[in-house]
Write an enzyme that holds these catalytic residues in place. Structure first.
Site, short mmCIF file in Angstrom:
data_model
loop_
_atom_site.label_atom_id
_atom_site.label_comp_id
_atom_site.label_asym_id
_atom_site.label_seq_id
_atom_site.Cartn_x
_atom_site.Cartn_y
_atom_site.Cartn_z
CE LYS A 200 38.60 41.98 40.25
NZ LYS A 200 37.76 42.72 39.29
CD GLU A 254 34.74 51.03 37.88
OE1 GLU A 254 34.08 50.16 38.47
OE2 GLU A 254 35.99 51.09 37.94
CD GLU A 298 40.22 41.95 36.59
OE1 GLU A 298 40.24 43.06 37.14
OE2 GLU A 298 41.15 41.51 35.89
CD GLU A 432 45.68 45.71 34.62
OE1 GLU A 432 44.58 46.05 35.11
OE2 GLU A 432 45.93 44.57 34.19
#
Length: 447
Positions: A200, A254, A298, A432
């Site tokens: 990733k 986050e 993910e 996104e």
């Protein structure tokens, strides 16, 4: 080198606090001297601070350890009187995303790491508001600090609450990454993932917005608080003097890590969809996200890696059930993770171990970071890096500085990124990114 620079070394800390009545936190932030700090987090006190009683900066691969040593020198001893834990002396700051920092003019004044012990701090808690004044230096005295405390208390309690500044008009927008270049970058990353070179990688974009007059950061932070009350809102200004007073700010969902004693709390946040126009559509999108193979894959990469990174420090680790976290413009897959430390580990040791998470970097970490450097046509600076606070006990909270922007004079640069995995589609990832610009862009456009 990672040796920290401090404007006060080998010196004595004197700190005093008192309860205070203020008009609004926005008014206090507007009245604070540079460099200004703002920090608020779910279930934490809100801190608004200004000036620098002590400044620590560091660069290079050992910057985390260098800052930890510098903080210990500043806070380990002193004459401290605080009426509540939240009003005790804290250093606020953060790090650049990459170890080597940045020499990009966009990030002028922001070193590889910077932490400030403010001269003046206002802390708003559930049990009242506190004013703290700090001094560091061989000549710091209790009498001088108490005099300053009295003066600052009178100043803040008699502040007017100014009317909000009219929002600026957006004059122009400049993308660092054209759509066709983005498509090629995502396709190249997917090819490397299929070849086994990567699992990733998170690729980001920057959007430079020119305004007709400089942004009022206190007003934007206040508006972000209305729309994103459960996010980590922050403001960091560099200590180096600059006529255009640059400011890095954001409202990030986050958390990187919270350490309080031997209890550690963190989150896995990865996998994104939009919000629906109706409650039914909202629920449908959430259910689709929970069942989406690409997003769940993910997300699990992030959650698994966080558990692995915490394991060397923890006697136990537990993860909650994966669920959807809803924000004003997006929905994310979210898994809460808690751990119990097996020793008295400093919060900065945890920050160093966790940064960058796969949610903003990738896997394997070194290959992902190399891909980011090779691919992105801009410097991340402090974007997607740890920002937060630290106290004398090694406690602290750090967030990941996404949904963020850098204001400098009449220009504000926004940042957003997405995780690229084996089945990523360039067009969906482009969409996104645009969705993730919305938290800041909406506030710039609010009339």
């Amino acid at each position: 080198m990672g040796v920290p620079r401090s404007d006060e070394t080998g010196t004595r800390l004197v700190s005093r606090s008192v309860r205070v009545s203020i008009p609004t936190l926005r008014a206090v932030l507007d009245a604070m001297p540079a460099p200004r700090t703002f920090w608020t987090a779910p279930d934490e006190a809100t801190a608004v601070a200004g000036g620098a009683a002590a400044t620590l900066t560091a660069n290079g691969r050992d910057r985390f350890g260098a800052i930890k040593e510098g903080i210990d020198r500043v806070l380990r001893s002193g004459d401290v009187h605080a009426g509540t834990e939240a009003a005790c002396p804290r250093l606020f700051g953060g790090f650049a995303f990459h170890d080597e920092g940045t020499d990009d003019a966009t990030w002028a004044g922001f070193p590889g790491a910077q932490f400030v012990l403010p001269r003046v701090q206002v802390t708003d808690t559930d049990r009242g508001t506190w004013l703290t004044v700090n001094a560091v230096g061989p000549d710091a005295t209790a009498e001088a600090v108490e005099d300053r405390l009295d003066a600052e208390r009178e100043r803040f309690e008699t502040l007017d609450d100014p009317a909000p500044t009219p929002a600026p008009e957006i004059v122009s927008r400049t993308r660092t990454t054209p759509r066709e270049s983005w498509r090629r970058s995502v396709e190249a990353a997917v090819s490397r993932i299929h070849a086994g070179d990567l699992r990733k990688v998170v690729l980001a974009q920057a959007l430079a917005v020119t305004l007709d007059h400089p942004l009022s950061v206190p007003d934007v932070l206040a508006r972000l608080g209305e729309t994103y009350p459960d996010c980590y809102r922050f403001l960091v200004e560099p200590t180096a003097g600059s006529p255009d007073r640059p400011a890095f700010f954001g409202a990030t969902p986050e958390r990187l890590v919270t350490r309080h004693g031997r209890t550690v709390t963190t989150d896995a946040l990865a996998g994104t969809t939009g919000r629906g126009d109706t409650p039914a559509e909202d629920d449908w999108l959430a259910e689709e996200l929970l069942g989406d193979e690409k997003n769940c894959h993910e997300h699990e990469l992030v959650a698994e890696t966080i558990r692995e990174q915490l394991a060397p420090f923890a006697s136990s680790i537990s993860a909650g059930q994966r669920r959807v976290r809803r924000l004003a413009t997006v929905q994310h897959l979210f898994t809460p993770i808690t751990a119990t430390l097996d020793s008295d580990t400093h919060v900065l040791d945890l920050v160093e171990a966790l940064h960058p998470t796969p949610a903003v970097g990738g896997l394997p970490p070194e290959r992902a970071l190399a891909t980011i450097r090779e691919t992105e046509p801009f410097d991340r600076g402090w974007y997607a890096a740890p920002v937060g606070w630290i106290d004398a006990a090694g406690n602290g909270t750090f967030a990941v500085a996404i949904r963020s922007a850098l204001a400098r004079g009449g220009e504000t640069t926004l940042f957003a990124g997405v995780g690229v995995v084996a089945d990523s589609d360039p067009d969906r990832e482009w969409d996104e990114v645009q969705l993730k610009y919305r938290p800041i862009l909406d506030e710039l456009e609010r009339r």
